[in-house]
Design an enzyme around this catalytic site. Structure first.
Site: not given
Ligand code: GTP
Ligand code: SPV
Ligand code: MN
Length: 595
Positions: A69, A209, A218, A238, A260, A262, A285, A377
């Site tokens: 983004r 993207y 989003k 979110h 994002s 996290c 999400d 992704r």
């Molecule tokens: P968006 O799709 O961008 O909204 O992200 P998201 O909030 O769904 O995050 P996602 O679950 O994909 O995690 C992002 C990164 O954080 C990855 O590299 C994970 O491995 C890492 N991660 C997720 N949960 C944990 C956790 O409990 N501990 C740690 N240390 N890392 C974590």
């Molecule tokens: C985020 O950035 O929170 C995502 C990926 O879930 S995107 O759809 O590119 O915004």
């Molecule tokens: Mn997201």
């Protein structure tokens, strides 16, 4: 395919402006999908992955400038700047439209304009909304087919009804005879991800993207929907949605907002490390929530797929995600192995020799260059998740018992704490901070405030958004049935920069406490920032080696919190008169408790 006059006229207007070579109405069929993918393979845009290892799956590399983004090119075009608020980029709607009309003029020359009717939410849900995206990207078409309910069935339901018009172009017209590139897009300073909340329109230009281009996600389901939700008295957030069942077979649904990258996808698909507990996924999400007839807040996942962060996803960290991507998945900006499979950092096994990195070069194991882009992704159907909740497509949604807020905080913020009441919980959401991640391009490293994880996604003045949350607490048909509010932090580190908490499947240990606290089944400890667990109420059976960390994980350092208050002061000042007085009251109360 349709007699909808508004739709036909709208498509015709954009065909005139964009001047595509062809116009194609997507029906969403298997056959059509195959045709698009084969076309992209022939054009050198897609690679078909090894059918035995990764059936029905495809590999893409984006342009190196188009990997996430672009928050500084994302606009909320409301009638006044104040309506958009200081957290959003604002341009007057008429001015933005005139800038963009110039850009869109002839922008699809040499390309096909695809019309994608889609529904955010199950087709039979009255919380769902219909959008139509026009795009010149076949990658967007095949991605929208996974991420939304898409095609003819949506037009049938739409009938003569209204829809949210979403315009998208990669912004790279082709001259006669000009050879196309694998990932066409416009330079960063020519990208515009524009929203017109008052007229419910999305105009996106220049990027192919993720959230910049798959406009249901989003743009519609958060930025436009958050505006509508404020007008209509519901919530577009979110947030992941998950079901948790305890060893007694009692089930609760919770929703969690983390910024994002996290941990939403990971938490939503968690496999508990303590016996007897079960987690099921409703969404990873986005959550749309309305009060039901019984006075509880019900959530639907408006999406139909996962657009998840690939790096660090493994059979160890997130087996359900690995199963979800075993087939019928699109991979973007990961590595491509010599035997036609994918690879990324943290996948759990060594990188095969000869793997091609996301920049299309053979990976040199001696170099520091990652194989996968940090924001690489996967795009996978939600139905393929082994832990998908039986209610995930229930048009009425699932009842929410708790909200979780959180972010990446190496210090200060404890593993978990509970809000004293609704308004205090809204205060907690309003001050969420997190270390920035790779999910957006060009952000300064360090902790930034990302209230409710909505900073990049709120379609109006964020101070008014806080007010809306306060108001939800007031208009709740039964205040005792409002979700309880918690803050979590999986990302606290020791002085050597090591995680204090194992995270992932072990996060169930915190969810167990939250589950029991929702039932008032455990006694909590009152602290200045909220209620925290008694140390012995965090189950460390099986991870005794980290039990020594629990004190630190639950520690509330007053001096750190006083520093935090200075940051909150500054954060709040930026909202001017838009900050609700209820939140000022909460902030004053926090400062008094810290004294
Ligand atoms: P968006 O799709 O961008 O909204 O992200 P998201 O909030 O769904 O995050 P996602 O679950 O994909 O995690 C992002 C990164 O954080 C990855 O590299 C994970 O491995 C890492 N991660 C997720 N949960 C944990 C956790 O409990 N501990 C740690 N240390 N890392 C974590
Ligand atoms: C985020 O950035 O929170 C995502 C990926 O879930 S995107 O759809 O590119 O915004
Ligand atoms: Mn997201």
């Amino acid at each position: 395919m349709t007699n909808n006059k508004k739709l036909l006229a709208w498509v015709e207007e954009w065909v005139q402006l964009c001047q595509p070579d062809n116009v194609y109405w997507c029906d969403g069929s298997e056959e059509e999908n195959r045709k698009f993918l084969e076309g992209m393979i022939a054009a050198g845009t897609a690679v078909k992955l090894n059918e035995e290892r990764r059936p029905g799956s495809y590999y893409f590399q984006s342009d190196p400038s188009d990997v996430a983004r672009v928050e500084n090119r994302t606009y909320i075009c409301t009638n006044t700047k104040e309506l958009a608020g200081h957290t959003n980029n604002w341009v007057d709607p008429a001015e933005m439209k005139s800038i963009l009309r110039e850009k869109y003029k002839g922008c699809m020359k040499g390309r096909t304009l695809y019309v994608i009717p889609f529904s955010m939410g199950p087709l039979d849900s009255d919380i769902a909304k219909i959008g139509v995206e026009i795009t010149d990207s076949a990658y967007v078409v095949v991605s929208m087919r996974i991420m939304t309910r898409m095609g003819k069935a949506v037009l049938d339901i739409l009938g003569d009804g209204d829809f949210i018009p979403c315009v998208h172009s990669v912004g790279a017209p082709l001259a006669k005879g000009q050879q196309d590139v694998a990932w066409p897009c416009a330079p960063i300073e020519e990208k515009y991800i524009s929203h017109f909340p008052e007229t419910q329109e999305i105009w996106s230009y220049g990027s192919g993207y993720g959230g910049n281009a798959l406009l249901g996600k989003k743009c519609l389901a958060l930025r436009i929907a958050s505006y509508t939700a404020k007008e209509e008295g519901w919530l577009a957030e979110h947030m992941l949605i998950m079901g948790i069942t305890n060893p007694k077979g009692e089930k609760k649904y919770i929703a969690a907002a983390f910024p994002s990258a996290c941990g939403k996808t990971n938490l939503a698909m968690l496999i508990p490390t303590i016996p007897g507990w079960k987690v099921e996924t409703v969404g990873d999400d986005i959550a749309w929530m309305k009060f039901g007839a019984d006075g509880r807040l019900y959530a639907i996942n408006p999406e139909a797929g996962f657009f998840g962060v690939a790096p660090m996803t493994s059979t160890h960290t997130n087996p359900n995600a690995m199963s979800s991507v075993r087939a019928n998945t699109i991979f973007t900006n990961v590595g491509l192995t010599p035997d036609g499979d994918i690879w990324w950092e943290g996948i759990g096994y060594d990188c095969p020799a000869g793997t091609i990195n996301w920049k299309n070069q053979v990976h040199d194991p001696a170099s520091d260059e990652p194989v996968a882009h940090p924001n690489a992704r996967f795009t996978a159907p939600a139905s393929q998740c082994p832990a998908i909740d039986p209610e995930w497509e229930n048009p009425a949604g699932v009842p929410i018992s708790a909200f979780l807020f959180g972010g990446r905080r190496p210090s200060t913020v404890p593993l978990v704490f509970q809000a004293r009441n609704w308004n205090h919980g809204v205060f907690m959401g309003s001050i969420v901070g997190s270390e920035v991640t790779a999910a957006a391009i060009g952000l300064k490293a360090g902790v930034r405030r990302d209230p409710f994880a909505m900073l990049p996604f709120c379609g109006y003045n964020m101070g008014d958004y806080f007010k809306h949350w306060i108001k939800i607490g007031e208009i709740a048909p039964d205040k005792t049935k409002l979700p309880k509010i918690f803050n979590v932090n999986w990302f606290r580190k020791d002085e050597n920069g090591k995680w204090l908490w194992p995270g992932y499947g072990d996060n169930i240990r915190v969810l167990e406490w939250i589950f029991n606290t929702c039932d008032n089944a455990v006694e909590t400890v009152d602290t200045p920032i909220g209620f925290i667990p008694k140390k012995e109420d965090i189950n460390v059976n099986g991870i005794e080696e980290i039990s020594a960390n629990i004190d630190e994980l639950l520690n509330i350092d007053k001096s750190k919190w006083l520093e935090e208050c200075e940051l909150i002061e500054e954060h709040y000042r930026n909202f001017g008169s838009h900050i609700p007085r209820e939140l000022i009251t909460e902030f004053e109360a926090l400062k008094n408790r810290l004294k």
